[in-house]
Enzyme design. Structure first.
Site, PDB file in Angstrom:
ATOM      1  N   HIS A  28      -9.328   4.596   6.761  1.00  0.00           N
ATOM      2  CA  HIS A  28      -9.860   4.097   8.030  1.00  0.00           C
ATOM      3  C   HIS A  28      -9.463   5.089   9.122  1.00  0.00           C
ATOM      4  O   HIS A  28      -8.814   6.104   8.837  1.00  0.00           O
ATOM      5  CB  HIS A  28      -9.403   2.665   8.310  1.00  0.00           C
ATOM      6  CG  HIS A  28      -7.912   2.462   8.362  1.00  0.00           C
ATOM      7  ND1 HIS A  28      -7.116   3.065   9.291  1.00  0.00           N
ATOM      8  CD2 HIS A  28      -7.084   1.712   7.587  1.00  0.00           C
ATOM      9  CE1 HIS A  28      -5.862   2.682   9.110  1.00  0.00           C
ATOM     10  NE2 HIS A  28      -5.807   1.884   8.060  1.00  0.00           N
ATOM     11  N   HIS A  88      -5.964   6.517   9.238  1.00  0.00           N
ATOM     12  CA  HIS A  88      -5.628   7.558   8.259  1.00  0.00           C
ATOM     13  C   HIS A  88      -6.208   8.908   8.674  1.00  0.00           C
ATOM     14  O   HIS A  88      -5.532   9.924   8.630  1.00  0.00           O
ATOM     15  CB  HIS A  88      -6.191   7.206   6.876  1.00  0.00           C
ATOM     16  CG  HIS A  88      -5.627   5.941   6.308  1.00  0.00           C
ATOM     17  ND1 HIS A  88      -6.419   4.880   5.962  1.00  0.00           N
ATOM     18  CD2 HIS A  88      -4.366   5.564   6.055  1.00  0.00           C
ATOM     19  CE1 HIS A  88      -5.658   3.901   5.504  1.00  0.00           C
ATOM     20  NE2 HIS A  88      -4.406   4.288   5.554  1.00  0.00           N
ATOM     21  N   CYS A  92      10.088  -4.700  -0.382  1.00  0.00           N
ATOM     22  CA  CYS A  92       8.718  -4.784   0.150  1.00  0.00           C
ATOM     23  C   CYS A  92       7.868  -3.811  -0.634  1.00  0.00           C
ATOM     24  O   CYS A  92       8.100  -2.595  -0.596  1.00  0.00           O
ATOM     25  CB  CYS A  92       8.667  -4.446   1.641  1.00  0.00           C
ATOM     26  SG  CYS A  92       6.956  -4.271   2.194  1.00  0.00           S
ATOM     27  N   CYS A 104       5.886  -1.106   1.388  1.00  0.00           N
ATOM     28  CA  CYS A 104       6.792  -0.049   1.882  1.00  0.00           C
ATOM     29  C   CYS A 104       7.439   0.698   0.723  1.00  0.00           C
ATOM     30  O   CYS A 104       7.972   1.786   0.904  1.00  0.00           O
ATOM     31  CB  CYS A 104       7.954  -0.619   2.692  1.00  0.00           C
ATOM     32  SG  CYS A 104       7.532  -1.358   4.249  1.00  0.00           S
ATOM     33  N   CYS A 151       8.819  -8.753   5.577  1.00  0.00           N
ATOM     34  CA  CYS A 151       9.032  -7.319   5.781  1.00  0.00           C
ATOM     35  C   CYS A 151       8.973  -6.997   7.283  1.00  0.00           C
ATOM     36  O   CYS A 151       8.036  -7.431   7.963  1.00  0.00           O
ATOM     37  CB  CYS A 151       7.947  -6.541   5.038  1.00  0.00           C
ATOM     38  SG  CYS A 151       7.812  -4.853   5.593  1.00  0.00           S
ATOM     39  N   HIS A 175       5.503  -4.838   7.722  1.00  0.00           N
ATOM     40  CA  HIS A 175       4.195  -5.424   7.420  1.00  0.00           C
ATOM     41  C   HIS A 175       4.104  -6.913   7.716  1.00  0.00           C
ATOM     42  O   HIS A 175       3.018  -7.484   7.713  1.00  0.00           O
ATOM     43  CB  HIS A 175       3.862  -5.252   5.934  1.00  0.00           C
ATOM     44  CG  HIS A 175       3.758  -3.832   5.520  1.00  0.00           C
ATOM     45  ND1 HIS A 175       4.839  -3.103   5.120  1.00  0.00           N
ATOM     46  CD2 HIS A 175       2.698  -3.007   5.474  1.00  0.00           C
ATOM     47  CE1 HIS A 175       4.451  -1.884   4.844  1.00  0.00           C
ATOM     48  NE2 HIS A 175       3.165  -1.788   5.051  1.00  0.00           N
ATOM     49  N   LYS A 179      -1.889  -3.594  14.684  1.00  0.00           N
ATOM     50  CA  LYS A 179      -2.069  -2.407  13.855  1.00  0.00           C
ATOM     51  C   LYS A 179      -3.226  -2.683  12.898  1.00  0.00           C
ATOM     52  O   LYS A 179      -3.377  -3.794  12.414  1.00  0.00           O
ATOM     53  CB  LYS A 179      -0.796  -2.130  13.064  1.00  0.00           C
ATOM     54  CG  LYS A 179      -0.893  -0.813  12.318  1.00  0.00           C
ATOM     55  CD  LYS A 179       0.290  -0.487  11.468  1.00  0.00           C
ATOM     56  CE  LYS A 179       0.010   0.804  10.727  1.00  0.00           C
ATOM     57  NZ  LYS A 179       0.521   0.844   9.388  1.00  0.00           N
ATOM     58  N   LYS A 221      -5.792  -3.460   6.213  1.00  0.00           N
ATOM     59  CA  LYS A 221      -6.794  -4.100   5.374  1.00  0.00           C
ATOM     60  C   LYS A 221      -6.495  -5.591   5.273  1.00  0.00           C
ATOM     61  O   LYS A 221      -7.390  -6.417   5.309  1.00  0.00           O
ATOM     62  CB  LYS A 221      -6.772  -3.457   3.992  1.00  0.00           C
ATOM     63  CG  LYS A 221      -8.034  -3.684   3.205  1.00  0.00           C
ATOM     64  CD  LYS A 221      -8.147  -2.698   2.075  1.00  0.00           C
ATOM     65  CE  LYS A 221      -7.257  -3.091   0.910  1.00  0.00           C
ATOM     66  NZ  LYS A 221      -7.610  -2.406  -0.331  1.00  0.00           N
TER      67      LYS A 221
HETATM   68  N1  MSP Z   1       1.847   7.798   1.245  1.00  0.00           N
HETATM   69  C1  MSP Z   1       2.582   7.568   2.419  1.00  0.00           C
HETATM   70  C2  MSP Z   1       2.952   8.874   3.081  1.00  0.00           C
HETATM   71  C3  MSP Z   1       3.739   9.797   2.225  1.00  0.00           C
HETATM   72  S1  MSP Z   1       4.044  11.295   3.048  1.00  0.00           S
HETATM   73  C4  MSP Z   1       5.105  12.114   2.069  1.00  0.00           C
HETATM   74  C5  MSP Z   1       1.757   6.734   3.410  1.00  0.00           C
HETATM   75  N2  MSP Z   1       0.450   6.738   3.202  1.00  0.00           N
HETATM   76  S2  MSP Z   1      -0.599   5.878   4.047  1.00  0.00           S
HETATM   77  O1  MSP Z   1      -1.871   6.169   3.465  1.00  0.00           O
HETATM   78  O2  MSP Z   1      -0.214   4.512   4.077  1.00  0.00           O
HETATM   79  O3  MSP Z   1      -0.533   6.347   5.514  1.00  0.00           O
HETATM   80  C6  MSP Z   1      -0.789   7.660   5.854  1.00  0.00           C
HETATM   81  C7  MSP Z   1      -0.743   7.890   7.327  1.00  0.00           C
HETATM   82  O4  MSP Z   1      -1.694   7.097   8.004  1.00  0.00           O
HETATM   83  C8  MSP Z   1       0.616   7.582   7.965  1.00  0.00           C
HETATM   84  O5  MSP Z   1       0.959   8.625   8.842  1.00  0.00           O
HETATM   85  C9  MSP Z   1       0.345   6.353   8.767  1.00  0.00           C
HETATM   86  O6  MSP Z   1       1.170   6.301   9.886  1.00  0.00           O
HETATM   87  C10 MSP Z   1      -1.096   6.606   9.164  1.00  0.00           C
HETATM   88  N3  MSP Z   1      -1.724   5.377   9.587  1.00  0.00           N
HETATM   89  C11 MSP Z   1      -2.127   4.318   8.835  1.00  0.00           C
HETATM   90  N4  MSP Z   1      -2.605   3.364   9.676  1.00  0.00           N
HETATM   91  C12 MSP Z   1      -2.524   3.792  10.952  1.00  0.00           C
HETATM   92  C13 MSP Z   1      -3.014   3.338  12.177  1.00  0.00           C
HETATM   93  N5  MSP Z   1      -3.583   2.168  12.313  1.00  0.00           N
HETATM   94  N6  MSP Z   1      -2.902   4.173  13.237  1.00  0.00           N
HETATM   95  C14 MSP Z   1      -2.436   5.453  13.143  1.00  0.00           C
HETATM   96  N7  MSP Z   1      -1.976   5.906  12.002  1.00  0.00           N
HETATM   97  C15 MSP Z   1      -1.750   5.016  10.958  1.00  0.00           C
HETATM   98  O7  MSP Z   1       2.327   6.156   4.298  1.00  0.00           O
END
Ligand code: MSP
Length: 684
Positions: free
Chosen positions: A18, A21, A126, A129, A144, A147, A317, A320
């Site tokens: 999304h 990401h 969690c 996490c 958690c 979350h 935040k 999903k």
């Molecule tokens: N797999 C771990 C990261 C490992 S790095 C060695 C992870 N993955 S994630 O897919 O859940 O998230 C990836 C990135 O997306 C993170 O930096 C997270 O902060 C960012 N975001 C996910 N949702 C977000 C928002 N709603 N807003 C901004 N960034 C956020 O964590």
């Protein structure tokens, strides 16, 4: 050239991306493009985090293997990065052998340093996490703290890492390196977390098959965060033979990247900048655990861990499970990838949270892009073309009131970009646009041409207008790589700037061809857009594994749902048409860039098709019983490009894909006999 290594987090493959990401990657791309223009030797890494319990569970839920799930989501990421013009140099997957090899080497070093031991581990776990919490750390209702989800009680024997031993070294690192953690608020948070006392960290899991087997501890797999964080060096060849010793480069290929971009031993080009970008939720992993692992292994630390804020929707935040995520596809289809890049970087103060809203998006699009950028460019180009026979003016100008403004704007822009203050950098560029507009409005060149003809004074005014827009477009290259190039070409600059010197006043050529300007950002009818949004179906969460069967409740849909109603039986025999009639229908070659099932329909598939236009077209086709979305992606099709848009189950279709049917009435897509016809080619 100073080495500059920047990374995004690696993304979990249990969710489709999304805008939260894609944001980190868009930011990283903008920064990478800017640093290249600034003359650095940039290496930009992104990738996917494919091991762990979450992936295992998601795959089981979808009835596919973990690898299949990962492959599908990875394909989606590749496609997205292509759409957004992401200029990464490498994409690492934690299931790759090169990664596993590096993880093993990292663990070998940590073990050799005496930092691992076996012990019983109990606590609240969690799963999202992949982290244990103490009773004290849990949110109200034993949830958690990140979350708000229920935690599970886990009790198992784990391999522990002596994190507590690194408490003081970590504090020393933070205190002696002002840039170690940015922004300052995050640094303070991390510092007080460390100061409050670090406990040793469990770095293995038992009963988890989907992970890297922990060397020396049969039955244990490597904790997913130890596995994942290592990607930043495994992607540079760490762990490959000869790659890891802190000795001068011997030129051996696998080691050279590590030596150039991570090791401090290679001083010739200067010590590399090593910057990790991420969202604030994962700063602790990057600013505490990762440096501690590296210290234990005797390796250099990152120079900066930079945590941005969250994209919120309705002050929550995006997630999903909450069901409030904004996916990029519709926005890209409607506005183009560069407009979304611009919005995300313009709207968020980097480091703080920002809220996404459709209304704010359209407003920004119309005011900043259509009006300020698009109209200023088009105004000055149109008048210039008329006045100077389709060419840039014959005279340049090095003394006018826009020059000091441009100079200040470029200085502010650079300062902001160096500090990752993207919003400020864009603001600075828009100041120059506003001044340029004002400059033109006061002088009214459109009236001058009528009153006096193409005088020298007019030439200078218009050249100044073109030049100011050129400088803005040069500054926009890192933000909107495609559009910035279009604007540059539109104002007569054909050579794409290769460095920041191009932002100095004076680059617009004189008497050079100035092609007619195609509208870059046509204004969006906000009312219509908002009412279309309301009437379209609410977003359903797409399955991660596209092969998951979709529930069928949809009425039978035509193959090409947007087709006009079938003629009455009496008129079935087609009458002859003239060639003009035939040509009234615009048939074009296109390539399917993205496909997914329309939720709650087993027939309808939503497609994004590249027709050689600025943005991919969204089409909905009733071919879901004969084709899966995955097999469509990458194929060429023939599209009726000028069909009146129609909505199917709330999804707009802007065209129709041609198909024949087999004896059972199943659709068979029509496509060019051989690949090679460029997208957008007229079929006749
Ligand atoms: N797999 C771990 C990261 C490992 S790095 C060695 C992870 N993955 S994630 O897919 O859940 O998230 C990836 C990135 O997306 C993170 O930096 C997270 O902060 C960012 N975001 C996910 N949702 C977000 C928002 N709603 N807003 C901004 N960034 C956020 O964590």
């Amino acid at each position: 050239m100073p080495p500059y290594y920047l990374t995004t987090p690696i993304y979990y493959v249990n969710d489709l991306p999304h805008i939260g990401h894609i944001f980190t990657t868009i930011v990283a791309d903008t920064l990478a493009r800017y640093r290249r223009l600034a003359g650095d030797d940039v290496r930009f890494l992104t990738g996917t985090d494919e091991h762990g319990q979450n992936i295992e569970r998601a795959a089981a839920r979808e009835g596919v293997t973990e690898q299949q799930l990962a492959d599908r989501v990875v394909a989606r990421y590749h496609e997205l990065w292509k759409t957004f013009g992401i200029s990464h140099d490498d994409f690492i997957r934690t299931t790759e052998p090169r990664h596993e090899q590096g993880v093993l080497e990292l663990i070998r070093r940590i073990e050799a340093n005496g930092d691992l031991y076996l012990a019983k581990h109990e606590g609240w776990y969690c799963s999202p996490c992949e982290l244990f919490y103490t009773e004290k750390e849990l949110a109200a209702g034993q949830k958690c703290p990140v979350h708000g989800a229920a935690v599970e009680w886990h009790s198992e024997e784990n391999v522990f890492f002596r994190l507590a031993k690194y408490q003081q070294p970590l504090l020393d690192w933070i205190d002696s390196h002002p840039e170690s953690i940015r922004p300052e608020t995050r640094k303070n948070e991390v510092r007080s977390f460390i100061e409050s006392g670090l406990r040793d960290l469990s770095v293995s899991r038992t009963g988890l098959a989907w992970g890297i087997p922990f060397p020396g501890y049969p039955g244990h797999t490597v904790y997913v965060w130890l596995d994942a964080l290592a990607n930043y060096i495994t992607a540079l060849g760490f762990g490959a033979e000869g790659a890891t010793a802190e000795i001068p480069d011997t030129g051996a290929e696998p080691s050279s990247l590590y030596r150039s971009f991570w090791s401090d031993a290679n001083r010739e080009a200067g010590a590399p900048t090593r910057i990790h970008l991420m969202g604030k939720d994962i700063v602790r992993f990057h600013a505490v655990y990762w440096p501690a692992f590296l210290m234990s292994a005797g390796l250099p630390l990152p120079t900066t861990v930079w945590a941005h804020g969250w994209w919120l929707r309705d002050s929550k935040k995006m997630s999903k499970s909450v069901g409030n995520v904004v996916r990029p596809d519709d926005l890209v289809a409607r506005f183009g990838p560069d407009a979304l890049r611009y919005y995300l970087l313009r709207e968020m103060v980097f480091g703080q949270d920002a809220s996404f809203s459709d209304e704010a998006f359209v407003d920004r699009f119309n005011s900043d892009l259509a009006n300020d950028l698009g109209n200023t460019a088009s105004r000055v180009v149109t008048v210039t073309r008329g006045a100077f026979g389709g060419k840039t003016p014959p005279l340049s100008c090095d003394d006018n009131p826009l020059i000091p403004v441009a100079r200040q704007v470029v200085a502010d822009y650079r300062e902001a970009m160096d500090a990752l203050a993207f919003q400020d950098a864009l603001r600075a560029l828009w100041r120059l646009l506003a001044e340029t507009n004002q400059y033109l409005v006061v002088r009214e060149p459109w009236k001058m041409i009528k009153a006096e003809g193409p005088t020298d004074a007019l030439a200078r005014i218009l050249w100044n207008g073109l030049e100011a827009v050129r400088i803005v477009a040069s500054g926009l290259l890192p933000f909107m790589p495609t559009v910035a190039r279009q604007v540059l070409a539109a104002v007569g600059t054909t050579a794409v700037p290769e460095n920041l010197e191009a932002m100095a006043w004076g680059g617009t050529p004189t008497a050079a061809p100035l092609p007619e300007l195609a509208p870059i950002f046509p204004r969006i009818d906000k009312e219509k857009f908002m009412s279309d949004l309301k009437s379209s179906a609410p977003e359903a969460t797409p399955p991660v594994a596209a092969a998951a069967p979709a529930a069928s409740s949809a009425p039978t849909a035509p193959i090409a749902p947007a087709a006009p109603a079938a003629p009455a039986a009496a008129a079935v025999t087609p009458s002859e048409v003239t060639i003009d009639h035939f040509f009234a229908t615009e048939l074009k070659v296109g390539t399917v860039k993205f496909a997914e099932r329309v939720p709650k329909s087993d027939k309808l598939i939503r497609l994004l098709v590249d027709l050689g236009e600025e943005t991919a077209r969204q089409l909905v086709a009733g071919i879901g019983k004969a084709y899966t979305p995955e097999e469509l992606v990458g194929n060429q099709v023939i599209v009726v490009a000028n069909l009146k848009p129609a909505k199917l189950m709330g999804v707009e279709s802007r065209g129709m894909i041609l198909a024949a049917t087999d004896a059972d009435g199943k659709p068979i897509l029509v496509r060019p006999h051989a690949p090679g016809a460029p997208n957008g080619t007229r079929v006749k």
